[in-house]
Design an enzyme around this catalytic site. Structure first.
Site, short mmCIF file in Angstrom:
data_model
loop_
_atom_site.label_atom_id
_atom_site.label_comp_id
_atom_site.label_asym_id
_atom_site.label_seq_id
_atom_site.Cartn_x
_atom_site.Cartn_y
_atom_site.Cartn_z
N LYS A 116 -10.90 -4.78 1.55
CA LYS A 116 -10.19 -6.01 1.19
C LYS A 116 -11.15 -7.01 0.59
O LYS A 116 -10.81 -7.72 -0.37
CB LYS A 116 -9.47 -6.60 2.40
CG LYS A 116 -8.23 -5.79 2.76
CD LYS A 116 -7.48 -6.36 3.93
CE LYS A 116 -6.26 -5.51 4.25
NZ LYS A 116 -5.65 -5.80 5.52
N LYS A 195 -4.06 4.66 -2.37
CA LYS A 195 -3.18 4.47 -1.22
C LYS A 195 -2.11 3.42 -1.57
O LYS A 195 -2.46 2.37 -2.12
CB LYS A 195 -4.02 3.99 -0.03
CG LYS A 195 -3.21 3.56 1.16
CD LYS A 195 -3.98 2.69 2.15
CE LYS A 195 -3.02 1.88 2.90
NZ LYS A 195 -2.86 0.87 3.61
N LYS A 198 0.36 -3.07 -0.25
CA LYS A 198 0.71 -4.37 -0.80
C LYS A 198 -0.53 -4.99 -1.46
O LYS A 198 -0.43 -5.70 -2.44
CB LYS A 198 1.26 -5.28 0.30
CG LYS A 198 2.71 -4.95 0.61
CD LYS A 198 3.17 -5.51 1.94
CE LYS A 198 2.64 -4.69 3.08
NZ LYS A 198 3.38 -4.76 4.33
P1 ADP Z 1 -0.22 -2.59 3.40
O1 ADP Z 1 -1.42 -1.68 3.24
O2 ADP Z 1 0.71 -2.42 2.28
O3 ADP Z 1 -0.60 -4.02 3.64
P2 ADP Z 1 0.35 -2.53 6.15
O4 ADP Z 1 -1.12 -2.59 6.33
O5 ADP Z 1 1.15 -3.72 6.52
O6 ADP Z 1 0.58 -2.11 4.65
O7 ADP Z 1 0.90 -1.27 6.92
C1 ADP Z 1 1.91 -1.23 7.91
C2 ADP Z 1 2.03 0.15 8.47
O8 ADP Z 1 2.35 1.08 7.43
C3 ADP Z 1 0.75 0.70 9.12
O9 ADP Z 1 1.07 1.50 10.21
C4 ADP Z 1 0.13 1.53 8.03
O10 ADP Z 1 -0.70 2.54 8.53
C5 ADP Z 1 1.35 2.11 7.37
N1 ADP Z 1 1.03 2.34 5.97
C6 ADP Z 1 0.76 1.41 5.03
N2 ADP Z 1 0.50 1.96 3.86
C7 ADP Z 1 0.58 3.30 4.05
C8 ADP Z 1 0.42 4.43 3.19
N3 ADP Z 1 0.15 4.29 1.91
N4 ADP Z 1 0.59 5.64 3.73
C9 ADP Z 1 0.91 5.81 5.03
N5 ADP Z 1 1.09 4.78 5.89
C10 ADP Z 1 0.92 3.55 5.41
#
Ligand code: ADP
Ligand code: TRP
Length: 326
Positions: A116, A195, A198
């Protein structure tokens, strides 16, 4: 009885919950919560969202979007506990305590912080402390299992490290949580092959209206192999996403299409779009119903906050006593 707990950040710029969140967290979480031997605590990590989202209206909207997604996928809020992280402010107090037990190098070396801080222009202390707040989300509720995507594995290790060193110093205080990672899902790729996140703005929000959803899917990056030529499904983002959602037959059919030639990426994207519409028809309808009935979401979250506080308070008391704050 096992207590399972997980959170999703409400951090998109337009209130999105994406396919990665759904396959990595919501579906496996809801499945676990249906097991009568489990008690589930699912929450919306809106304090974490402050590390990146500064606009109050967006944050509120995002909370509703994440809440509606959990509910649309069938989370039972009567049997379980469903709440907004910021409603249980005890977590902020615990975060200060455990900040003082989190070694600086451990946080500085966390992948997600490094990642990040390389990708964001606002690198604030909240971003740095993010894993401690997450550890407190888990430890404050004596959680046994934490269903998350693979990317969160290190945060769980940090949680266990902090908890066990505290326990070692003060005697049994915290329950050591186990991650629950669905290895089949691994990391859901985004529209650019990284990956889905957001943070990278490469996500597919399955709740978009048809036209916008189709546009996002048509924007998935592919190479420039001409329509007539055979294509390699294994290096294609569209195929990777299709494989996570399709049945065995559907996947085999798409593979044959790729390998046979005369099948363009546009065809594959259209098939992915249709598959998403078909597979998530019920959830998409439910989501929009809820987004038009936010009072119902508010009611559920208020009830959940009460239940969550009942669990959190005695745990915090336990910690305060150990630290001489009683
Ligand atoms: P982001 O990376 O979009 O900010 P979050 O960190 O809020 O998403 O993730 C919320 C949940 O969704 C977590 O349990 C995370 O491991 C899962 N998650 C987020 N992105 C992925 C992905 N690309 N593949 C699998 N699981 C994901
Ligand atoms: N950090 C998690 C993510 O980005 C969200 C989260 C916050 C979480 N607190 C948590 C997940 C506690 C599980 C348990 O995905």
């Amino acid at each position: 009885m096992a207590r399972i707990l997980t959170g999703i950040q409400s951090s998109g710029m337009h209130g999105e919950v994406h396919l990665g969140n759904i396959l990595g967290a919501i579906i496996p979480g809801v499945e676990l919560s249906h097991d009568p031997k489990n008690e589930a605590l699912f929450f919306i990590a809106d304090l974490h969202s402050l590390t990146t989202v500064k606009d109050a209206a967006i944050r509120k909207q995002n909370v509703y979007a994440v809440a509606a997604a959990w509910l649309a996928f069938g989370f039972n809020t009567d049997k379980n506990t469903f709440y907004r992280q910021s409603d249980v402010t005890e977590v902020c107090e615990l975060t200060w305590y455990l900040d003082c037990f989190a070694p600086y190098p451990m946080l500085a070396n966390a992948h997600s912080f490094k990642d990040k801080s390389d990708n964001l222009s606002d690198v604030n202390a909240g971003l740095f402390n993010y894993p401690v707040l997450m550890a407190c989300d888990i430890l404050l509720y004596d959680a046994n299992f934490v269903p998350v995507g693979k990317d969160q594995k290190q945060h769980l290790e940090i949680t266990r490290d902090i908890a066990s060193s505290f326990n070692h110093q003060y005697g049994e205080t915290f329950v050591l949580p186990e991650p629950h990672i669905d290895e089949r899902v691994m990391v859901v790729p985004g529209t650019d092959g990284r990956k889905m996140s957001k943070t990278y703005n490469n996500y597919i929000n399955i709740f978009l209206q048809d036209k916008q959803l189709r546009k996002v899917i048509m924007g998935i990056e592919t190479d420039s192999t001409p329509l007539e030529e055979p294509k390699n499904p294994d290096s294609c983002n569209v195929f990777a996403l299709y494989s996570l959602l399709g049945s065995e037959d559907q996947i085999a059919e798409m593979r044959a299409n790729y390998e046979g030639g005369n099948y363009g990426y546009g065809h594959a994207k259209q098939a992915l779009f249709e598959l998403i519409l078909d597979k998530f028809k019920v959830q998409r309808e439910k989501y929009w119903e809820l987004m038009e009935n936010k009072e119902l979401i508010d009611e559920k979250l208020a009830m959940g906050a009460e239940k969550a506080r009942k669990i959190a308070r005695p745990v915090l008391k336990r910690v305060r006593e150990k630290l001489g704050y009683n």
